[in-house]
Scaffold this motif. Structure first.
Motif, PDB file in Angstrom:
ATOM      1  N   MET A   1       0.780  -1.458  -0.344  1.00 11.60           N
ATOM      2  CA  MET A   1       0.227  -0.081   0.370  1.00 11.60           C
ATOM      3  C   MET A   1       1.187   0.844  -0.018  1.00 11.60           C
ATOM      4  O   MET A   1       1.870   1.197   0.894  1.00 11.60           O
ATOM      5  N   ILE A   2       0.636   2.282  -0.374  1.00 16.83           N
ATOM      6  CA  ILE A   2       1.194   3.631  -0.773  1.00 16.83           C
ATOM      7  C   ILE A   2      -0.268   4.571  -0.432  1.00 16.83           C
ATOM      8  O   ILE A   2      -1.245   4.261  -0.804  1.00 16.83           O
ATOM      9  N   ALA A   3       0.273   5.996   0.618  1.00 19.65           N
ATOM     10  CA  ALA A   3      -0.348   7.052   0.432  1.00 19.65           C
ATOM     11  C   ALA A   3      -0.114   8.107  -0.677  1.00 19.65           C
ATOM     12  O   ALA A   3       1.296   8.697  -0.477  1.00 19.65           O
ATOM     13  N   ARG A   4      -0.527   9.122  -1.386  1.00 18.53           N
ATOM     14  CA  ARG A   4      -0.116   9.796  -2.173  1.00 18.53           C
ATOM     15  C   ARG A   4      -1.041  11.180  -1.572  1.00 18.53           C
ATOM     16  O   ARG A   4      -2.147  11.338  -1.152  1.00 18.53           O
ATOM     17  N   ALA A   5      -0.614  12.326  -1.345  1.00 18.46           N
ATOM     18  CA  ALA A   5      -0.745  13.539  -1.061  1.00 18.46           C
ATOM     19  C   ALA A   5      -0.659  14.599  -2.835  1.00 18.46           C
ATOM     20  O   ALA A   5       0.148  14.911  -3.329  1.00 18.46           O
ATOM     21  N   THR A   6      -2.654  15.471  -2.621  1.00 19.61           N
ATOM     22  CA  THR A   6      -2.308  15.924  -3.979  1.00 19.61           C
ATOM     23  C   THR A   6      -3.336  17.702  -2.894  1.00 19.61           C
ATOM     24  O   THR A   6      -3.805  17.527  -1.937  1.00 19.61           O
ATOM     25  N   TYR A   7      -2.613  19.119  -3.715  1.00 18.66           N
ATOM     26  CA  TYR A   7      -3.499  20.060  -2.872  1.00 18.66           C
ATOM     27  C   TYR A   7      -4.523  20.266  -4.635  1.00 18.66           C
ATOM     28  O   TYR A   7      -5.292  21.400  -4.164  1.00 18.66           O
ATOM     29  N   ASP A   8      -4.592  19.558  -5.236  1.00 21.16           N
ATOM     30  CA  ASP A   8      -5.091  19.775  -6.301  1.00 21.16           C
ATOM     31  C   ASP A   8      -6.713  18.674  -6.357  1.00 21.16           C
ATOM     32  O   ASP A   8      -6.365  17.589  -6.544  1.00 21.16           O
ATOM     33  N   ALA A   9      -8.089  19.418  -5.954  1.00 21.87           N
ATOM     34  CA  ALA A   9      -9.279  19.144  -5.603  1.00 21.87           C
ATOM     35  C   ALA A   9      -9.648  17.821  -6.710  1.00 21.87           C
ATOM     36  O   ALA A   9     -10.037  17.506  -6.675  1.00 21.87           O
ATOM     37  N   ALA A  10     -10.354  19.373  -8.516  1.00 22.88           N
ATOM     38  CA  ALA A  10     -10.241  18.415  -8.923  1.00 22.88           C
ATOM     39  C   ALA A  10      -9.310  16.998  -9.189  1.00 22.88           C
ATOM     40  O   ALA A  10     -10.596  16.146  -9.400  1.00 22.88           O
ATOM     41  N   ALA A  11      -8.338  16.878  -9.884  1.00 22.58           N
ATOM     42  CA  ALA A  11      -7.600  15.612  -9.760  1.00 22.58           C
ATOM     43  C   ALA A  11      -7.813  14.888  -8.973  1.00 22.58           C
ATOM     44  O   ALA A  11      -8.052  13.230  -8.692  1.00 22.58           O
ATOM     45  N   PHE A  12      -8.236  15.092  -7.689  1.00 18.55           N
ATOM     46  CA  PHE A  12      -8.074  14.618  -5.922  1.00 18.55           C
ATOM     47  C   PHE A  12     -10.179  13.657  -6.372  1.00 18.55           C
ATOM     48  O   PHE A  12     -10.278  12.277  -6.363  1.00 18.55           O
ATOM     49  N   GLN A  13     -10.899  14.691  -6.532  1.00 18.13           N
ATOM     50  CA  GLN A  13     -12.091  14.502  -7.168  1.00 18.13           C
ATOM     51  C   GLN A  13     -11.868  12.990  -8.257  1.00 18.13           C
ATOM     52  O   GLN A  13     -12.360  12.103  -8.176  1.00 18.13           O
ATOM     53  N   GLU A  14     -11.448  14.043  -9.295  1.00 22.80           N
ATOM     54  CA  GLU A  14     -11.469  12.371 -10.676  1.00 22.80           C
ATOM     55  C   GLU A  14     -10.928  11.262  -9.981  1.00 22.80           C
ATOM     56  O   GLU A  14     -10.781   9.692 -10.649  1.00 22.80           O
ATOM     57  N   LEU A  15      -9.955  10.903  -9.858  1.00 25.02           N
ATOM     58  CA  LEU A  15      -8.916   9.848  -9.019  1.00 25.02           C
ATOM     59  C   LEU A  15      -9.813   9.364  -7.500  1.00 25.02           C
ATOM     60  O   LEU A  15      -9.982   7.525  -7.857  1.00 25.02           O
ATOM     61  N   VAL A  16     -10.367   9.564  -6.791  1.00 28.20           N
ATOM     62  CA  VAL A  16     -11.330   8.674  -6.027  1.00 28.20           C
ATOM     63  C   VAL A  16     -12.793   8.893  -5.466  1.00 28.20           C
ATOM     64  O   VAL A  16     -13.715   7.605  -5.045  1.00 28.20           O
ATOM     65  N   PHE A  17     -13.513   9.929  -6.986  1.00 33.47           N
ATOM     66  CA  PHE A  17     -15.140   9.471  -6.579  1.00 33.47           C
ATOM     67  C   PHE A  17     -14.955   8.154  -7.387  1.00 33.47           C
ATOM     68  O   PHE A  17     -16.217   7.856  -6.134  1.00 33.47           O
TER      69      PHE A  17
END
Length: 279
Positions: A1-17
């Motif tokens: 397992m690995i965790a990754r951080a971002t400040y990009d809300a739009a990219a995060f939404q596309e990735l995790v929704f």
């Protein structure tokens, strides 16, 4: 397992929704916060940190966020995913003030984060997520209506008092007014009016994946005990349900009155959560 951080809300939404969509009720707080961030109405003073957890095949298996005004939000994160999330957030936000999640996950995170950063921790809030079952209307003197910009002078001190009461003071008059105006403009804030006076306010989030969360709910002390909050919450609940969405809300377990009110409307428990503050 690995965790990754971002400040990009739009990219995060596309990735995790797609992952969060599997249980939009349990993940409602995370879903709506990310959605509001994407649409520019998450008014934190610093950028939000979004964290995704991935398995060995790089599939998303967890998602959390840190907000300056709300702390670390674990949502429905399983306890076995806490270690990789901890590694990322201990580096990104070592001064985080709190963590909120299920009892097992939040406790494990608090213990390990506290040990890593050299701080103690204590429970500051216990809440319960509810979802609407069989709706029951409520009655009170007065009527419900959508809030307008003309209500802001009344709603601003009311909302500031609410923030103080729930333990989130210090956002400032301008931030309070901005928060209210953004919700008024989007039709997400309602008031109950009795005798020409606004006596209660109820907001709701934007629907995400067919789920919409009611809140905040607030009645000033001088107007309590007359059923206003019950009637307005029920009105908003029915409005949202009739639009075709599943309706949910969070309650403070330390407030038996509000829990009784929501149960009378037809809300049923889904899961309990706990918040730990670091010091």
């Amino acid at each position: 397992m690995i965790a990754r951080a971002t400040y990009d809300a739009a990219a995060f939404q596309e990735l995790v929704f797609p992952y969060l969509q599997r249980d939009p009720v349990l993940n409602t707080t995370l879903l709506t916060a990310v959605s509001d961030s994407v649409h520019g109405i998450l008014n934190d003073p610093e950028p939000t940190v979004f964290v995704s957890v991935h398995d060995d095949a790089d599939e998303v298996i967890g998602a959390v966020m840190w907000r300056p005004l709300r702390g670390i939000q674990l949502a429905g994160l399983p306890a076995d995913l806490v270690p990789p999330v901890l590694d990322v957030l201990a580096e990104a936000v070592p001064d985080a003030q709190s963590v909120h999640g299920s009892e097992k996950s939040a406790r494990l995170f608090a213990e390990q984060f506290g040990a890593r950063t050299g701080r103690s921790f204590a429970v500051v809030d216990r809440s319960r997520l509810h979802v609407l079952g069989e709706f029951v209307a409520q009655q009170a003197d007065g009527t419900a209506r959508l809030a307008t910009e003309g209500d802001l002078d009344v709603l601003a001190p009311m909302f500031a008092a609410y923030r103080l009461e729930v333990g989130h003071p210090g956002e400032g008059a301008e931030a309070v007014r901005t928060w209210l105006l953004q919700r008024v403009e989007r039709g997400r804030l309602w008031v109950w009016e009795d005798g020409g006076r606004v006596v209660t306010m109820v907001g709701h989030q934007n629907p995400v994946f067919g789920v919409v969360r009611v809140g905040p709910v607030y009645t000033p002390p001088e107007h309590r005990g007359r059923g206003y909050a019950s009637a307005l919450t029920a009105h908003v609940t029915r409005h949202l349900r009739d639009a075709g969405d599943q309706v949910c809300l969070n309650t403070d377990l330390a407030n038996p009155t509000s829990n009784k009110i929501y149960a009378a409307i037809g809300y049923r428990p889904v899961q309990d959560f706990v918040a730990y503050a670091f010091s």
